[in-house]
Scaffold this motif. Structure first.
Motif, mmCIF file in Angstrom:
data_model
loop_
_atom_site.group_PDB
_atom_site.id
_atom_site.type_symbol
_atom_site.label_atom_id
_atom_site.label_comp_id
_atom_site.label_asym_id
_atom_site.label_seq_id
_atom_site.Cartn_x
_atom_site.Cartn_y
_atom_site.Cartn_z
ATOM 1 N N PHE A 28 0.889 -1.283 -0.023
ATOM 2 C CA PHE A 28 -0.206 -0.057 0.029
ATOM 3 C C PHE A 28 0.933 1.232 -0.080
ATOM 4 O O PHE A 28 0.493 2.051 -0.780
ATOM 5 N N THR A 29 1.717 1.264 0.720
ATOM 6 C CA THR A 29 2.626 2.469 1.074
ATOM 7 C C THR A 29 3.450 2.645 -0.236
ATOM 8 O O THR A 29 3.850 3.631 -0.797
ATOM 9 N N ALA A 30 4.082 1.408 -0.724
ATOM 10 C CA ALA A 30 5.152 1.331 -1.603
ATOM 11 C C ALA A 30 4.572 2.047 -3.040
ATOM 12 O O ALA A 30 4.881 2.311 -4.055
ATOM 13 N N ARG A 31 3.050 1.564 -3.303
ATOM 14 C CA ARG A 31 2.456 1.878 -4.739
ATOM 15 C C ARG A 31 2.226 3.389 -4.634
ATOM 16 O O ARG A 31 2.120 3.784 -5.665
ATOM 17 N N ALA A 32 1.990 4.103 -3.491
ATOM 18 C CA ALA A 32 1.521 5.316 -3.310
ATOM 19 C C ALA A 32 2.505 6.420 -3.290
ATOM 20 O O ALA A 32 2.659 7.591 -3.711
ATOM 21 N N PHE A 33 3.747 5.876 -2.562
ATOM 22 C CA PHE A 33 4.902 6.911 -2.098
ATOM 23 C C PHE A 33 6.087 6.351 -2.893
ATOM 24 O O PHE A 33 6.546 5.234 -2.841
ATOM 25 N N GLY A 34 6.955 7.450 -3.078
ATOM 26 C CA GLY A 34 8.493 6.881 -3.481
ATOM 27 C C GLY A 34 9.466 6.402 -2.525
ATOM 28 O O GLY A 34 10.088 5.718 -2.675
ATOM 29 N N ARG A 35 9.261 7.111 -1.267
ATOM 30 C CA ARG A 35 10.141 6.830 -0.299
ATOM 31 C C ARG A 35 9.283 6.666 1.107
ATOM 32 O O ARG A 35 8.333 7.631 1.124
ATOM 33 N N ALA A 36 9.990 6.234 2.105
ATOM 34 C CA ALA A 36 9.428 6.494 3.348
ATOM 35 C C ALA A 36 10.254 6.297 4.501
ATOM 36 O O ALA A 36 11.366 5.466 4.410
ATOM 37 N N ILE A 37 9.950 6.984 5.508
ATOM 38 C CA ILE A 37 10.879 6.763 6.813
ATOM 39 C C ILE A 37 10.368 5.729 7.714
ATOM 40 O O ILE A 37 9.027 5.697 7.853
ATOM 41 N N ILE A 38 11.045 4.658 7.732
ATOM 42 C CA ILE A 38 10.505 3.540 8.610
ATOM 43 C C ILE A 38 10.896 3.496 9.904
ATOM 44 O O ILE A 38 12.106 3.440 10.268
ATOM 45 N N MET A 39 9.886 3.187 10.730
ATOM 46 C CA MET A 39 10.061 3.543 12.215
ATOM 47 C C MET A 39 10.543 2.218 12.662
ATOM 48 O O MET A 39 10.305 1.027 12.134
ATOM 49 N N PRO A 40 11.377 2.177 13.877
ATOM 50 C CA PRO A 40 12.165 1.058 14.193
ATOM 51 C C PRO A 40 11.646 0.337 15.353
ATOM 52 O O PRO A 40 12.160 -0.735 16.213
ATOM 53 N N ASN A 41 10.303 0.412 15.727
ATOM 54 C CA ASN A 41 9.880 -0.081 17.161
ATOM 55 C C ASN A 41 9.330 -1.527 16.819
ATOM 56 O O ASN A 41 8.110 -1.923 17.018
ATOM 57 N N PRO A 45 13.621 -4.181 19.068
ATOM 58 C CA PRO A 45 13.605 -2.876 18.229
ATOM 59 C C PRO A 45 14.841 -3.004 17.332
ATOM 60 O O PRO A 45 15.905 -3.723 17.686
ATOM 61 N N VAL A 46 14.784 -2.000 16.330
ATOM 62 C CA VAL A 46 15.979 -1.891 15.427
ATOM 63 C C VAL A 46 16.919 -0.855 15.979
ATOM 64 O O VAL A 46 16.725 0.285 15.831
ATOM 65 N N THR A 47 18.142 -1.567 16.662
ATOM 66 C CA THR A 47 18.954 -0.659 17.451
ATOM 67 C C THR A 47 20.453 -0.455 16.862
ATOM 68 O O THR A 47 21.167 0.349 17.386
ATOM 69 N N THR A 48 20.528 -1.393 15.907
ATOM 70 C CA THR A 48 21.968 -1.189 15.427
ATOM 71 C C THR A 48 21.936 -1.201 13.901
ATOM 72 O O THR A 48 20.942 -1.534 12.966
ATOM 73 N N ALA A 49 23.054 -0.839 13.185
ATOM 74 C CA ALA A 49 23.173 -0.565 11.698
ATOM 75 C C ALA A 49 22.869 -2.172 11.164
ATOM 76 O O ALA A 49 22.174 -2.108 10.192
#
Ligand code: DOR
Ligand code: ZN
Length: 345
Positions: A28-41, A45-49
């Motif tokens: 849904f997001t990928a079809r409508a938007f070019g980019r998105a900031i993705i939340m890490p929660n 959680p996404v805590t490392t590179a």
């Protein structure tokens, strides 16, 4: 018939989750938007590179064939974040920004920051290297009224932090109050703010319209009408510091319609249409492209998308529910109602 053509927008605040949920919502997001900031929660959680890189690959595997979409990853800050890993991840193009969840402010924030005093070395490194700080701007002290938590965060936490670190760049995410908008304006040369569709469309009465409405519950919670009007002015007024960020936050229907329901509005399937409805009502469609497609990239130092899209003001059908594998169902914003705008090209 009103039609509007504009550069493909970006969504500067998105929750994709993981697993079956991610597979369901990413398209849904990928079809409508070019980019998105993705939340890490996520849990964990996404805590490392390294975790962010792996998560980005899992997201890319869910983008439909032929769709061009770039997820921009964020680091979940904890009291123990390693500044060196964050800076190296940023230099390597893995981290676009880092997210401050005050501990226990919202969904999966138990590992969040207990006090900004505990992460000063990380924030100093971010200021030095130009890594934006994205804030969930609510104080968490139980004695503070839930409707006052954002204004108190702006006054007690964020304003002093801005003074302490004069070069730190900050996005106040999903602002919901006049006070939030004022702080952003006062620091607009280094601050931005995202605004969600639900906070532009509804005030807190929507939580209790004829009964309790769990699908209207998100954090920060919907506020009173004067704040909704202030947000409409901010979004549609052509000020570059305000930009599109849906905070689309999917939770299964049975987990929202529960004794202790989850916070989050799943808006991805109708996000662009929902914002267009607001701008049309405000007679501000001429300001739409700035808010949706130009101001965000400008803040993040990225080029705007080149591709153009066209939306038409007419009714489109929105599904009552969306299945998530065998786990349950999602109820999107506007579920069962006609979508007010439809993408036509
Ligand atoms: O309503 C919300 N849902 N607010 C947040 O801050 C988090 C989000 C989620 O992850 O579900
Ligand atoms: Zn969010």
């Amino acid at each position: 018939m009103t039609k509007l053509t504009f550069r493909r927008p970006d969504d500067w605040h998105v929750h994709f989750r993981d697993g079956d949920m991610m597979r369901t919502v990413v398209p849904f997001t990928a079809r409508a938007f070019g980019r998105a900031i993705i939340m890490p929660n996520l849990t964990p959680p996404v805590t490392t590179a390294a975790m962010a890189q792996a998560y980005r690959e899992r997201i890319m595997a869910c983008v439909p064939q032929g769709v061009s979409f770039t997820p921009l990853m964020t680091c979940y800050l904890t009291d123990h974040t390693d500044p060196a890993d964050l800076v190296a991840g940023h230099k390597a193009g893995i981290f676009t920004a880092a997210k401050l969840y005050p501990a226990h402010a919202t969904t999966n924030s138990a590992h969040g920051v207990t006090s900004v005093d505990h992460i000063m070395p990380v924030l100093e490194a971010m200021a030095e290297h130009g890594i934006p700080l994205l804030t969930h701007g609510e104080v968490t002290r139980q004695e503070v009224d839930i409707f006052d938590r954002e204004a108190r965060f702006a006054e007690e936490i964020l304003d002093p932090l801005l003074q302490r670190l004069p070069t730190l760049r900050v996005v106040m995410e999903h602002i919901t109050t006049e006070e939030g908008a004022s702080l952003v304006r006062a620091n607009k040369e280094r601050m931005g703010a995202t605004i969600t569709p639900q906070h532009l469309l509804y005030n807190r009465n929507a939580l209790f319209q004829g009964g309790l409405r769990p699908h209207m519950y998100c954090l920060p919670i919907l506020k009173r009408e004067k704040h909704r009007l202030a947000l409409r002015k901010a979004a549609t007024g052509g000020e570059p510091c305000f930009f599109l960020g849906t905070d689309t936050a999917p939770h299964l229907r049975h987990l929202k319609e529960a004794d202790c329901g989850c916070a989050g509005v799943f808006s991805a399937p109708v996000a662009v249409a929902a914002y267009l409805k607001v701008f049309a009502e405000e007679n501000a469609l001429d300001k739409f492209e700035g808010f949706a497609s130009l101001n965000g990239p400008r803040f993040y130092g990225l080029a705007p998308n080149e591709e153009r899209v066209t939306y038409e003001q007419r009714s489109g059908r929105i599904a009552e529910e969306i299945e998530v594998g065998t786990q349950g169902k999602l109820v999107a914003l506007f579920a069962g109602e006609p979508a007010p705008w439809v993408e036509v090209a």
